[in-house]
Design an enzyme around this catalytic site. Structure first.
Site, short mmCIF file in Angstrom:
data_model
loop_
_atom_site.label_atom_id
_atom_site.label_comp_id
_atom_site.label_asym_id
_atom_site.label_seq_id
_atom_site.Cartn_x
_atom_site.Cartn_y
_atom_site.Cartn_z
N ARG A 100 0.83 -1.20 0.00
CA ARG A 100 0.00 0.00 0.00
C ARG A 100 0.86 1.26 0.00
O ARG A 100 2.04 1.21 0.36
CB ARG A 100 -0.92 0.01 1.23
N LEU A 101 0.26 2.35 -0.43
CA LEU A 101 0.81 3.68 -0.27
C LEU A 101 -0.20 4.49 0.53
O LEU A 101 -1.41 4.36 0.30
CB LEU A 101 1.06 4.36 -1.63
N ASP A 102 0.26 5.31 1.44
CA ASP A 102 -0.64 6.09 2.27
C ASP A 102 -1.53 7.00 1.43
O ASP A 102 -1.19 7.36 0.30
CB ASP A 102 0.16 6.95 3.26
N TYR A 103 -2.63 7.42 2.01
CA TYR A 103 -3.59 8.32 1.37
C TYR A 103 -2.90 9.57 0.82
O TYR A 103 -3.19 10.01 -0.29
CB TYR A 103 -4.65 8.71 2.41
N THR A 105 0.31 9.88 0.09
CA THR A 105 1.53 9.56 -0.63
C THR A 105 1.21 9.17 -2.07
O THR A 105 0.26 8.42 -2.32
CB THR A 105 2.28 8.38 0.05
#
Length: 243
Positions: A100-103, A105
């Site tokens: 995942r990538l943060d919201y 990022t």
């Protein structure tokens, strides 16, 4: 014959680890019989495997690379109605993100329906390197950057050594651009590492995943991974595992 959790993962239902949880939780049947044993083996395309009463269909595996914009959730759905990464794709395959990538990022994110492939890339022992470019508050000293290189003690343990490069500093605005390469995938790890040395991240982008780059893509655009790229990723993870 193949292990039941592997067959479920390869059908695009979930990662192998999640598939194991489904089995233990009593949500999987084989030929109508409830299965809870993780060592169970089945014959793909012959035995009837069902998850929550729904037969699994072994899909043709697909592999994509997305330039995730900021303000998008790395998930297949969101109970708050926010945009998710699978919204950028319009087809029948059941895609899910690899990690995942943060919201907040942006950057390179892989998506697939191949749970075995996803598990291989996400597991820490395979050590796939991810390169991030961070705009941080302040101008970190060489000693603080060296702390990142050696590993930072966070609430969930010490991070593995990282590669860090100071790109530029703006004393007028009080910000810096730092490149950092890590092979772990903890929640908000890069942001927490910079917070730990007193230089919070203002903007974060993942530029590389292994050997893959964002070249030719704009935010919100995606492309299919080429067969040789999928093969290279598998070979890279196996090579790293054996180090």
């Amino acid at each position: 014959m193949e292990r039941l959790q592997k067959v479920i993962a390869q059908a695009g239902i979930a990662s192998r680890r999640k598939a194991e949880e489904l089995i233990v939780d009593g949500r999987v049947t084989v030929n109508g019989q409830l299965i809870r044993e993780l060592g169970t083996k089945v014959t793909p395309n012959k035995d009837k495997v069902e998850v929550d009463g729904v037969p699994i269909d072994r899909e043709e595996p697909v592999y994509y690379m997305l330039y995730k914009p900021t303000g998008v959730i790395s998930s297949v759905s969101d109970d708050k109605g926010r945009k998710v990464v699978t919204d950028f794709f319009d087809h029948e395959h059941r895609l899910f993100p690899v990690g995942r990538l943060d919201y907040d990022t942006s950057g390179l994110l892989l998506l697939t329906n191949d749970g075995e492939f996803a598990n291989q890339l996400m597991h820490p022992k395979y050590k796939i390197t991810k390169l991030y470019v961070a705009k941080v508050q302040g101008v970190p000293s060489r000693d603080k950057l060296r702390q990142l290189e050696k590993g930072i003690v966070l609430e969930d343990g010490k991070t593995a050594p990282a590669k860090v490069k100071f790109v530029s500093g703006n004393t007028k605005n009080g910000t810096s651009i730092i490149e950092i390469s890590i092979h772990e995938g903890r929640n908000r790890q890069v942001r927490r590492m910079f917070e730990a040395i007193g230089h919070p991240v203002l903007k974060l982008k993942r530029e590389m995943y292994g050997f893959l780059t964002l070249k030719g893509l704009n935010p919100g655009e995606a492309r299919t991974l080429r067969p040789h790229e999928v093969k290279q990723l598998r070979e890279l993870s196996e090579k790293n595992k054996n180090k």
